[in-house]
Scaffold this motif. Structure first.
Motif: not given
Lengths: 412, 213
Positions: B7-9, B11-12, B15-16, B18, B110
């Motif tokens: 996933e390039d973001s 932040l996301l 989050g994922l 975690w 998600v």
């Protein structure tokens, strides 16, 4: 030609015989050989072609020679105007002629600019010879009368020399004026006949407008894609991340007080709603699948999401330009929204086909018809967007239905 | 369960990581582009791959193409593809080989943590997880064939099968008994003329028929 600002009487006098005046005179003088040469050549070629018209070969060769010679002479004349008078005569735009050699030849003979140039080359010897003769007579007259005046004065002729002196002065003053008049006449003729005609200028203007409009449309389309990407890479990802964190908080809250739980649950729902709204908004800008996979894929998604069953046929073997793809997508998208909103149709059919340099988009529904381009902004917006790429939109919607929207757009 | 995440973001992605970690999954690699995803899969041989569709360098469908490449390299590798928009075309490409161990979900999912993790586990176990939105798209589109003979309720059941739910999952979703679900499914098989001996096989066939792949 710029006129220098005249400040004092001395400037006025000096300006009268300044370098500019001499250049004008040179212009008039050099016009003679060039004009005579051009006129003679054209007349000679025409005469030979007429005399030997029965050979066919001579007139054709003459015409070819003329087509080659006239632009060359025009170029020389243009150089003369630029060198002596600083007058830039814009070149006649050369149109790319289509067809075989014979067709091109015929088209060339029909070209108005060619005959205008011929007219100048025939008129130019007249202007130059008469003008040059006038200038020479004036100057030599001034010299001769001046000499006579001096002679009378030296020989003690007394007052008899005065009229000659006055005449000489008058001719001296008139010389530059005459040169100016002749060169102005030449400039008027040259600009009118050697430069681009009004229709040439209009054609050029239309061409440049067409180019700048295409650039504007491409820029708008690129902007739409940029906004889509920015939102996708920025706001959407952040919102997903936020919604996910709220979701995790909601899933794992244990002993939080009830109001806090409710608050988190509400925030979670709102984040998800915002995400959905943003997604719908961004999607309408320029779907990524359109860039990746082309019209077929993007329209499949569109047809699938439509509120009514849509039969879709896409026959576009070679992809068209991104701008045309975007317009075609927009047309189908808007048309299907309109159908769902107003038509009371049970099914719709979308056909997109490329036929050579034409992309044809047809949206047909079995609804109640009576669609009116003046009625709402939807259809007018469609027509405008299609018109922006030189496309045409036709609407067939009799009361009682069915409705067919056909759009044709040029594509390369 | 060993997971490779692409996933390039940032932040996301964090989050994922975690979220999967707190759900007891082990994220062995979290990468930001398709190239790195392919390398990470060679290195770690994961049990599940979760990837975004749109990734650097082209920000186009790199993730999807990487997923297809991974499936070619290792048949049956469970892959969940996350997408900002679900597109029937992408789904068709993903499902063109086989439907087991494939997930295609809207990224928004998600946010519903429990459902999302459930879908991941289902795919890792060799099941299917199709986003309801894709299924809805396909449902609107496929309307002129034997599927027309299905009742609206059977349509719903078939859609849920296509999403990858088990009989229990379908019963929960429709608030009916598992026996009723079984009856609907048998009707669907009969109407689609699927009389194969193996039950699971028929399930997949029904979905394939449904997806027209």
């Amino acid at each position: 030609m710029t006129v220098a600002e005249v400040r004092s009487p001395w400037d006025r006098v000096r300006g009268h015989w300044s370098a500019r005046s001499w250049l004008r005179m040179f212009h008039v003088v050099t016009g003679v050989p060039l004009g005579l040469l051009a006129g003679l050549l054209i007349v000679a070629i025409t005469a030979l072609s007429v005399i030997f018209v029965w050979t066919v070969a001579v007139p054709v060769a003459g015409a070819l020679l003329l087509f080659w010679l006239v632009p060359l002479l025009t170029r020389l004349q243009r150089l003369r105007f630029a060198a002596f008078l600083d007058v830039e005569i814009p070149p006649v735009p050369r149109r790319r002629l289509k067809g075989n050699v014979a067709m091109r030849l015929l088209r060339r003979t029909r070209s108005a600019s060619l005959w205008r140039q011929v007219a100048y080359h025939l008129a130019s010897p007249l202007i130059s010879v008469v003008g040059c003769a006038g200038v020479i007579v004036t100057w030599s007259g001034a010299l001769v009368t001046g000499a006579l005046a001096v002679q009378f004065w030296v020989l003690g002729g007394g007052w008899r020399g005065v009229p000659f002196a006055l005449l000489s002065a008058a001719l001296l003053v008139a010389g530059p004026w005459l040169a100016q008049g002749v060169s102005s006449l030449d400039v008027i003729a040259g600009e009118a006949l050697l430069g681009p005609s009004v229709s040439d200028q209009l054609a050029e203007r239309v061409e440049s407008l067409r180019e700048s409009r295409a650039e504007v449309i491409d820029a708008a389309d690129a902007e739409r894609r940029r906004i889509e990407r920015d939102l996708h890479d920025g706001a959407q990802q952040r919102l997903v991340s936020l919604a996910m964190k709220l979701g995790m908080a909601r899933a794992t809250f244990g002993e939080l007080p009830l109001p806090a739980k409710e608050m988190i649950a509400q925030a979670h729902d709102e984040a998800k709603q915002a995400l959905k709204e943003l997604r719908d908004l961004v999607r309408g800008l320029h779907p990524a699948v359109l860039t990746d996979e082309g019209l077929d894929a993007a329209l499949s998604g569109l047809a699938a999401r439509a509120a009514l069953p849509v039969r879709l046929r896409v026959d576009v073997p070679r992809r068209v330009s991104p701008t045309i793809e975007a317009v075609a997508f927009f047309v189908v998208s808007e048309a299907l929204v309109n159908v769902a909103k107003h038509a009371r149709a049970t099914t719709a059919e979308v056909v997109v086909a490329r036929e050579g340099d034409l992309l044809r988009v047809v949206v047909h529904d079995d609804g109640r018809g009576g669609a009116d381009p003046g009625g709402g902004t939807g259809l007018r917006g469609l027509a405008q967007r299609v018109g922006s790429v030189d496309g045409t939109l036709k609407l067939d919607s009799p009361p009682g239905g069915p409705t067919t929207i056909s759009v044709e757009m040029p594509c390369v | 369960m060993r997971v490779v995440l692409a996933e390039d973001s940032v932040l996301l992605r964090e989050g994922l990581v975690w979220m999967l970690g707190s759900a007891g999954m082990e994220v062995v690699a979290a990468v930001g582009d398709a190239e790195a995803l392919l390398r990470a899969c060679d290195e770690h041989t994961p049990d599940l791959v979760v990837t975004d569709v749109r990734m650097p360098p082209g920000h186009s469908d790199e993730g999807l193409r990487a997923a297809l490449a991974l499936r070619r390299r290792r048949a049956g590798l469970p892959i969940v593809v996350l997408s900002q928009y679900v597109e029937e075309r992408y789904a068709t490409q993903l499902l063109s080989t086989e439907t087991s161990g494939i997930g295609y979900l809207l990224k928004d999912r998600v946010a519903d943590v429990a459902e999302f993790l459930d879908a991941l586990r289902r795919v890792a176990a060799g099941g299917t997880a199709l986003d309801p939105e894709v299924v809805a798209q396909l449902l609107v589109r496929r309307h002129s064939d034997p599927l027309d003979r299905l009742t609206p309720r059977e349509h719903e059941v078939l859609a849920l099968i296509a999403e990858g739910r088990s009989n229990t999952g379908i019963a929960d979703a429709l608030v009916v008994s598992e026996g009723a679900v079984g009856k609907h499914i048998n009707n669907i098989f009969a109407k689609l003329e699927l009389s194969g001996a193996d039950k699971d096989h028929r399930r997949v066939l029904a979905v394939l028929r449904f997806l027209k792949i």
